[in-house]
Write a protein that holds these residues in place. Structure first.
Motif, PDB file in Angstrom:
ATOM      1  N   LEU A  84      31.855  72.296  51.039  1.00 44.35           N
ATOM      2  CA  LEU A  84      31.844  71.648  49.724  1.00 44.35           C
ATOM      3  C   LEU A  84      32.781  72.352  48.758  1.00 44.35           C
ATOM      4  O   LEU A  84      33.541  71.708  48.022  1.00 44.35           O
ATOM      5  CB  LEU A  84      30.429  71.660  49.157  1.00 44.35           C
ATOM      6  N   ARG A  85      32.725  73.678  48.747  1.00 44.12           N
ATOM      7  CA  ARG A  85      33.586  74.452  47.845  1.00 44.12           C
ATOM      8  C   ARG A  85      35.063  74.247  48.185  1.00 44.12           C
ATOM      9  O   ARG A  85      35.915  74.190  47.288  1.00 44.12           O
ATOM     10  CB  ARG A  85      33.243  75.942  47.909  1.00 44.12           C
ATOM     11  N   ILE A  86      35.367  74.137  49.478  1.00 43.72           N
ATOM     12  CA  ILE A  86      36.748  73.887  49.883  1.00 43.72           C
ATOM     13  C   ILE A  86      37.217  72.543  49.333  1.00 43.72           C
ATOM     14  O   ILE A  86      38.305  72.444  48.746  1.00 43.72           O
ATOM     15  CB  ILE A  86      36.891  73.937  51.425  1.00 43.72           C
ATOM     16  N   LEU A  87      36.396  71.527  49.502  1.00 40.30           N
ATOM     17  CA  LEU A  87      36.752  70.198  48.992  1.00 40.30           C
ATOM     18  C   LEU A  87      36.899  70.204  47.480  1.00 40.30           C
ATOM     19  O   LEU A  87      37.832  69.604  46.930  1.00 40.30           O
ATOM     20  CB  LEU A  87      35.705  69.174  49.425  1.00 40.30           C
ATOM     21  N   GLU A  88      35.988  70.881  46.783  1.00 38.71           N
ATOM     22  CA  GLU A  88      36.059  70.969  45.326  1.00 38.71           C
ATOM     23  C   GLU A  88      37.304  71.723  44.867  1.00 38.71           C
ATOM     24  O   GLU A  88      37.945  71.341  43.883  1.00 38.71           O
ATOM     25  CB  GLU A  88      34.808  71.653  44.779  1.00 38.71           C
ATOM     26  N   THR A  89      37.645  72.782  45.579  1.00 44.75           N
ATOM     27  CA  THR A  89      38.831  73.569  45.232  1.00 44.75           C
ATOM     28  C   THR A  89      40.089  72.722  45.366  1.00 44.75           C
ATOM     29  O   THR A  89      40.953  72.722  44.484  1.00 44.75           O
ATOM     30  CB  THR A  89      38.925  74.828  46.114  1.00 44.75           C
ATOM     31  N   GLU A  90      40.183  71.981  46.457  1.00 41.26           N
ATOM     32  CA  GLU A  90      41.349  71.119  46.657  1.00 41.26           C
ATOM     33  C   GLU A  90      41.398  70.024  45.599  1.00 41.26           C
ATOM     34  O   GLU A  90      42.450  69.762  45.013  1.00 41.26           O
ATOM     35  CB  GLU A  90      41.308  70.505  48.063  1.00 41.26           C
ATOM     36  N   ALA A  91      40.264  69.396  45.312  1.00 38.57           N
ATOM     37  CA  ALA A  91      40.207  68.297  44.346  1.00 38.57           C
ATOM     38  C   ALA A  91      40.594  68.749  42.943  1.00 38.57           C
ATOM     39  O   ALA A  91      41.156  67.979  42.169  1.00 38.57           O
ATOM     40  CB  ALA A  91      38.810  67.674  44.335  1.00 38.57           C
ATOM     41  N   GLY A 132      42.810  70.954  42.277  1.00 42.70           N
ATOM     42  CA  GLY A 132      44.182  71.459  42.265  1.00 42.70           C
ATOM     43  C   GLY A 132      44.289  72.933  42.594  1.00 42.70           C
ATOM     44  O   GLY A 132      45.326  73.546  42.365  1.00 42.70           O
ATOM     45  N   GLY A 133      43.244  73.497  43.166  1.00 42.61           N
ATOM     46  CA  GLY A 133      43.231  74.931  43.448  1.00 42.61           C
ATOM     47  C   GLY A 133      43.691  75.334  44.831  1.00 42.61           C
ATOM     48  O   GLY A 133      43.580  76.497  45.210  1.00 42.61           O
ATOM     49  N   ALA A 134      44.228  74.375  45.590  1.00 42.88           N
ATOM     50  CA  ALA A 134      44.697  74.710  46.939  1.00 42.88           C
ATOM     51  C   ALA A 134      45.941  75.588  46.858  1.00 42.88           C
ATOM     52  O   ALA A 134      46.833  75.358  46.042  1.00 42.88           O
ATOM     53  CB  ALA A 134      45.007  73.434  47.719  1.00 42.88           C
ATOM     54  N   ALA A 135      45.981  76.610  47.698  1.00 41.04           N
ATOM     55  CA  ALA A 135      47.137  77.507  47.743  1.00 41.04           C
ATOM     56  C   ALA A 135      48.281  76.839  48.493  1.00 41.04           C
ATOM     57  O   ALA A 135      48.058  76.001  49.371  1.00 41.04           O
ATOM     58  CB  ALA A 135      46.753  78.813  48.439  1.00 41.04           C
ATOM     59  N   ALA A 186      48.611  80.836  51.424  1.00 38.10           N
ATOM     60  CA  ALA A 186      47.420  80.765  52.266  1.00 38.10           C
ATOM     61  C   ALA A 186      47.580  81.645  53.505  1.00 38.10           C
ATOM     62  O   ALA A 186      46.654  82.373  53.883  1.00 38.10           O
ATOM     63  CB  ALA A 186      47.142  79.320  52.660  1.00 38.10           C
ATOM     64  N   ILE A 187      48.741  81.602  54.122  1.00 39.41           N
ATOM     65  CA  ILE A 187      48.979  82.425  55.310  1.00 39.41           C
ATOM     66  C   ILE A 187      48.991  83.899  54.942  1.00 39.41           C
ATOM     67  O   ILE A 187      48.451  84.738  55.664  1.00 39.41           O
ATOM     68  CB  ILE A 187      50.267  81.978  56.022  1.00 39.41           C
ATOM     69  N   ALA A 188      49.563  84.247  53.799  1.00 36.10           N
ATOM     70  CA  ALA A 188      49.532  85.638  53.343  1.00 36.10           C
ATOM     71  C   ALA A 188      48.093  86.086  53.080  1.00 36.10           C
ATOM     72  O   ALA A 188      47.726  87.231  53.379  1.00 36.10           O
ATOM     73  CB  ALA A 188      50.385  85.808  52.085  1.00 36.10           C
ATOM     74  N   ASN A 189      47.269  85.195  52.534  1.00 42.28           N
ATOM     75  CA  ASN A 189      45.853  85.523  52.309  1.00 42.28           C
ATOM     76  C   ASN A 189      45.131  85.770  53.626  1.00 42.28           C
ATOM     77  O   ASN A 189      44.318  86.691  53.734  1.00 42.28           O
ATOM     78  CB  ASN A 189      45.157  84.408  51.525  1.00 42.28           C
ATOM     79  N   ILE A 190      45.424  84.952  54.623  1.00 40.71           N
ATOM     80  CA  ILE A 190      44.813  85.148  55.932  1.00 40.71           C
ATOM     81  C   ILE A 190      45.258  86.481  56.525  1.00 40.71           C
ATOM     82  O   ILE A 190      44.442  87.224  57.083  1.00 40.71           O
ATOM     83  CB  ILE A 190      45.145  83.977  56.870  1.00 40.71           C
ATOM     84  N   ALA A 240      47.374  79.130  61.977  1.00 42.39           N
ATOM     85  CA  ALA A 240      48.217  78.246  62.783  1.00 42.39           C
ATOM     86  C   ALA A 240      48.075  76.797  62.325  1.00 42.39           C
ATOM     87  O   ALA A 240      49.061  76.048  62.290  1.00 42.39           O
ATOM     88  CB  ALA A 240      47.850  78.382  64.261  1.00 42.39           C
ATOM     89  N   CYS A 241      46.874  76.404  61.958  1.00 41.11           N
ATOM     90  CA  CYS A 241      46.643  75.045  61.445  1.00 41.11           C
ATOM     91  C   CYS A 241      47.420  74.827  60.150  1.00 41.11           C
ATOM     92  O   CYS A 241      48.085  73.805  59.981  1.00 41.11           O
ATOM     93  CB  CYS A 241      45.148  74.829  61.229  1.00 41.11           C
ATOM     94  N   ILE A 242      47.339  75.773  59.248  1.00 40.90           N
ATOM     95  CA  ILE A 242      48.064  75.669  57.978  1.00 40.90           C
ATOM     96  C   ILE A 242      49.563  75.575  58.247  1.00 40.90           C
ATOM     97  O   ILE A 242      50.267  74.752  57.649  1.00 40.90           O
ATOM     98  CB  ILE A 242      47.747  76.871  57.059  1.00 40.90           C
TER      99      ILE A 242
END
Length: 65
Positions: free
Chosen positions: A8-15, A17-20, A25-29, A55-57
């Motif tokens: 849910l938090r992932i979906l909310e973050t994307e909605a 505008g908080g997606a990296a 994102a790869i640097a965070n991983i 790899a998915c990203i």
């Protein structure tokens, strides 16, 4: 955090505008991988899971970009 809450938090973050960007994102991983304790139980599983997410990203960013 329980899996349904995380999803849910992932979906909310994307909605909101908080997606990296993929490179961030790869640097965070990579940072998460660096912080893992190689002596911890489940280390190899956690590494494999995070690498799969990275790899998915990467694959998705190539499709969009």
């Amino acid at each position: 955090m329980k899996q349904p809450d995380a999803m849910l938090r992932i979906l909310e973050t994307e909605a909101s505008g908080g997606a990296a960007d993929p490179d961030v994102a790869i640097a965070n991983i990579a940072s998460l991988l660096e912080r893992l304790d190689p002596k911890a139980e489940g280390y190899e599983r956690d590494v494999a899971d995070l690498l799969a997410v990275g790899a998915c990203i990467w694959a998705l960013s190539k499709r969009v970009g």
